[in-house]
Design a protein around this motif. Structure first.
Motif, short mmCIF file in Angstrom:
data_model
loop_
_atom_site.label_atom_id
_atom_site.label_comp_id
_atom_site.label_asym_id
_atom_site.label_seq_id
_atom_site.Cartn_x
_atom_site.Cartn_y
_atom_site.Cartn_z
N TYR A 6 0.92 -1.22 0.04
CA TYR A 6 -0.01 0.05 -0.12
C TYR A 6 0.66 1.45 -0.08
CZ TYR A 6 -3.12 3.73 1.08
OH TYR A 6 -3.99 4.80 1.11
N ALA A 7 1.90 1.26 0.81
CA ALA A 7 2.94 2.47 0.82
C ALA A 7 3.34 2.78 -0.55
CB ALA A 7 3.87 2.14 1.70
N GLN A 8 3.56 1.70 -1.37
CA GLN A 8 4.26 2.19 -2.72
C GLN A 8 2.98 2.52 -3.56
OE1 GLN A 8 6.37 -1.01 -4.29
NE2 GLN A 8 7.48 -1.47 -2.37
N VAL A 9 1.94 2.03 -3.49
CA VAL A 9 0.63 2.50 -4.19
C VAL A 9 0.35 3.85 -3.91
CG1 VAL A 9 -1.79 2.15 -4.70
CG2 VAL A 9 -0.35 0.08 -4.24
N GLU A 10 0.34 4.22 -2.69
CA GLU A 10 -0.12 5.32 -2.06
C GLU A 10 1.16 6.54 -2.83
OE1 GLU A 10 -1.57 7.32 2.19
OE2 GLU A 10 0.26 6.27 2.13
N GLY A 11 2.32 6.14 -2.77
CA GLY A 11 3.23 6.82 -3.27
C GLY A 11 3.02 7.46 -4.66
N ALA A 12 2.51 6.57 -5.53
CA ALA A 12 2.17 6.71 -6.97
C ALA A 12 0.96 7.43 -6.96
CB ALA A 12 2.09 5.36 -7.69
N VAL A 13 -0.06 7.22 -6.32
CA VAL A 13 -1.48 7.89 -6.57
C VAL A 13 -1.37 9.26 -5.88
CG1 VAL A 13 -3.88 7.52 -5.79
CG2 VAL A 13 -2.90 5.57 -6.47
N SER A 14 -0.70 9.61 -4.91
CA SER A 14 -0.76 10.89 -4.48
C SER A 14 -0.02 11.97 -5.14
CB SER A 14 0.12 10.74 -3.11
OG SER A 14 1.34 10.60 -3.19
N ALA A 15 0.37 11.57 -6.30
CA ALA A 15 0.96 12.53 -7.39
C ALA A 15 -0.25 13.47 -7.93
CB ALA A 15 2.13 11.95 -8.03
N GLY A 16 -0.97 13.93 -7.33
CA GLY A 16 -1.96 14.69 -8.12
C GLY A 16 -3.01 14.03 -9.38
N VAL A 17 -3.04 12.76 -9.02
CA VAL A 17 -3.74 11.81 -10.22
C VAL A 17 -5.29 12.20 -10.26
CG1 VAL A 17 -4.29 9.65 -11.02
CG2 VAL A 17 -1.97 10.04 -10.06
N ASP A 18 -5.60 12.43 -11.49
CA ASP A 18 -7.03 12.64 -11.75
C ASP A 18 -7.79 11.38 -11.90
OD1 ASP A 18 -9.71 14.32 -12.35
OD2 ASP A 18 -9.09 13.32 -14.44
N CYS A 19 -7.30 10.43 -12.81
CA CYS A 19 -7.95 9.25 -13.21
C CYS A 19 -6.74 7.97 -12.97
CB CYS A 19 -8.36 9.45 -14.52
SG CYS A 19 -9.07 7.88 -15.31
N VAL A 20 -7.38 6.90 -12.63
CA VAL A 20 -6.44 5.70 -12.34
C VAL A 20 -7.03 4.52 -13.52
CG1 VAL A 20 -5.89 3.64 -11.18
CG2 VAL A 20 -5.86 5.99 -10.17
N PHE A 21 -6.45 4.03 -14.29
CA PHE A 21 -6.81 2.82 -14.95
C PHE A 21 -5.95 1.63 -14.49
CE2 PHE A 21 -6.92 6.46 -18.08
CZ PHE A 21 -8.07 6.15 -18.68
N HIS A 22 -6.85 0.80 -13.80
CA HIS A 22 -6.38 -0.20 -12.97
C HIS A 22 -6.24 -1.50 -13.82
CE1 HIS A 22 -5.32 -3.04 -10.06
NE2 HIS A 22 -6.34 -3.21 -9.35
N ILE A 23 -5.04 -1.89 -14.49
CA ILE A 23 -4.89 -2.90 -15.50
C ILE A 23 -4.27 -4.04 -14.64
CG2 ILE A 23 -3.79 -3.60 -17.60
CD1 ILE A 23 -4.22 -0.74 -18.48
N ALA A 24 -3.32 -3.56 -13.81
CA ALA A 24 -2.50 -4.82 -13.13
C ALA A 24 -3.27 -6.03 -12.69
CB ALA A 24 -1.69 -4.18 -12.18
N SER A 25 -2.81 -7.20 -12.90
CA SER A 25 -3.54 -8.53 -12.35
C SER A 25 -2.52 -9.63 -12.58
CB SER A 25 -4.74 -8.72 -13.15
OG SER A 25 -4.48 -8.96 -14.51
N TYR A 26 -2.77 -10.65 -12.05
CA TYR A 26 -2.07 -11.70 -12.05
C TYR A 26 -2.82 -12.98 -12.42
CZ TYR A 26 1.91 -14.95 -11.37
OH TYR A 26 2.88 -15.84 -11.62
N GLY A 27 -2.33 -14.11 -13.04
CA GLY A 27 -2.82 -15.41 -13.15
C GLY A 27 -3.87 -15.66 -14.21
#
Length: 387
Positions: free
Chosen positions: A59-80
């Protein structure tokens, strides 16, 4: 389509094949793009596309990326999704379920107003025949999913859609979410499925097809999927009255085809003969089941690539295709026509394709290996004498 010049977007899994194609399209329209992934992109791109190395499970790494003034997230990452990845239950759960929860939490905590989730047909499909299905179909009950990927993608999609309308911390706004359910992705440079198929063709393993020749499945060209994601993000904006908020959409080229016939141009375009032998799907499914059992036993010591998994058998051999009407009506999605010609050219430009006939000895060896495998599987159906 929306002018994205003032947008800052984050793409999880952005260095993968589809993620990077989406990033390039958004960048071309003026968006400021951040790629969040475990490894940098393989290809060189515009210098102002930012890469942030990180693990979606942290979560800390996710938060670090999202906190940079992001307006929209495209959540593509998955596994399996395919191959031996399908058999790593613990990692699948961590990436697909916990990773999605991390994204949702970070979006709410840092005022991200839009989230587009890349889901899958499999949230409603588990091996049953579906003809022209639509979004009114219920989720497949979780216990009926034969693979962990589909089950966890269902859980993640449910969480994403339920989060639509969640109040953003420190803001009067709300998080708006939607989910796209794509068919199998293809296009030049695709790195997950097509190289595996070409490997089977070139090694001589692709000696048969299976299932009903009238069975129909669907595919989506990467460019159509990129367009669908851009339209979905636009439909989450106030200007579009958040009309895609809380909604799911099936996305494909809108041209159902038999799985093996779809790949015929690739086989023949690379100079190989298309197989004439057709086997019953029940036999192939049982073979896949045995392969998975063997992998379960030896996987901790030797993590081999299964020829096929059970999920791959029914995804390729059982009819399931869906209507695009909802995506057309609410997203203005209109798939463009594509074929495999550019895929064939891509592989040929990298040295693939039949160059000379196989030697008699190698062909004989492959034939013996193939027949022996079929006999072994067929004998496994017989009762043990004296039991």
């Amino acid at each position: 389509m929306e002018n994205t010049s003032s947008n800052r977007v984050l793409i999880t899994g952005g260095c993968g094949y589809f993620g990077y194609r989406l990033a390039s399209a958004l960048h071309k329209k003026g968006a400021k793009v951040i790629l969040f992934d475990t490894a940098p992109p393989r290809q060189e791109g515009p210098e102002d596309i930012v890469f942030v190395r990180g693990d979606i499970r942290d979560y800390a790494q996710v938060e670090g990326a999202v906190s940079a003034g992001v307006d929209c997230v495209f959540h593509i990452a998955s596994y399996g999704m395919s191959g031996r990845e399908q058999l790593d239950r613990q990692l699948i759960e961590a990436v697909n379920v916990q990773g999605t929860q991390n994204i949702l939490k970070a979006c709410v905590e840092h005022g991200v107003s839009r989230l587009v989730y890349t889901s899958t047909f499999n949230v409603v499909f588990g091996g049953q025949v579906i003809e022209n299905g639509d979004e009114s179909l219920p989720y497949l009950p979780l216990h009926l999913h034969p693979d962990h990927y589909s089950r966890t993608k269902s859980l993640a999609e449910m969480a994403v859609l339920e989060a639509d309308g969640t109040a953003l911390r420190g803001s009067s706004g709300a998080l708006r979410t939607c989910a796209l359910r794509p068919a199998g992705i293809y296009g030049p440079g695709e790195q997950r499925h097509l190289p595996r198929i070409v490997g089977y063709i070139e090694s001589g393993i692709f000696r048969f097809v299976y299932g009903d020749p009238k069975s129909l499945v669907e595919f989506v060209h990467v460019d159509n999927l990129v367009t669908a994601h851009q339209l979905a993000a636009e439909a989450l904006t106030p200007e579009k009255r958040h009309r895609s908020g809380g909604q799911a959409y099936f996305i494909s080229d809108g041209r159902p085809a038999n799985n093996f016939e779809f790949f015929r141009p690739l086989v023949e375009g690379l100079g190989y003969r298309f197989p004439k032998l057709r086997l019953p799907i029940s036999l192939i499914y049982f073979f896949a089941f045995l392969t998975e059992m063997i992998h379960h036993l030896v996987g901790p010591f030797y993590n081999f690539q299964p020829l096929l998994t059970r999920t791959e058998v029914y995804k390729t051999g059982v009819t399931h295709y869906f209507s695009m009407e909802k995506a057309r009506a609410e997203l203005d999605y209109e798939p463009q026509g594509h074929n495999l010609d550019e895929v064939v050219q891509w592989f040929r430009s990298r040295g693939h394709g039949k160059k000379r006939p196989s030697s008699l000895s190698s062909r004989f060896f492959l034939d013996i290996l193939f027949v022996s495998a079929l006999i072994a599987v067929a004998l496994s159906f017989l009762p043990v004498v004296g039991s």
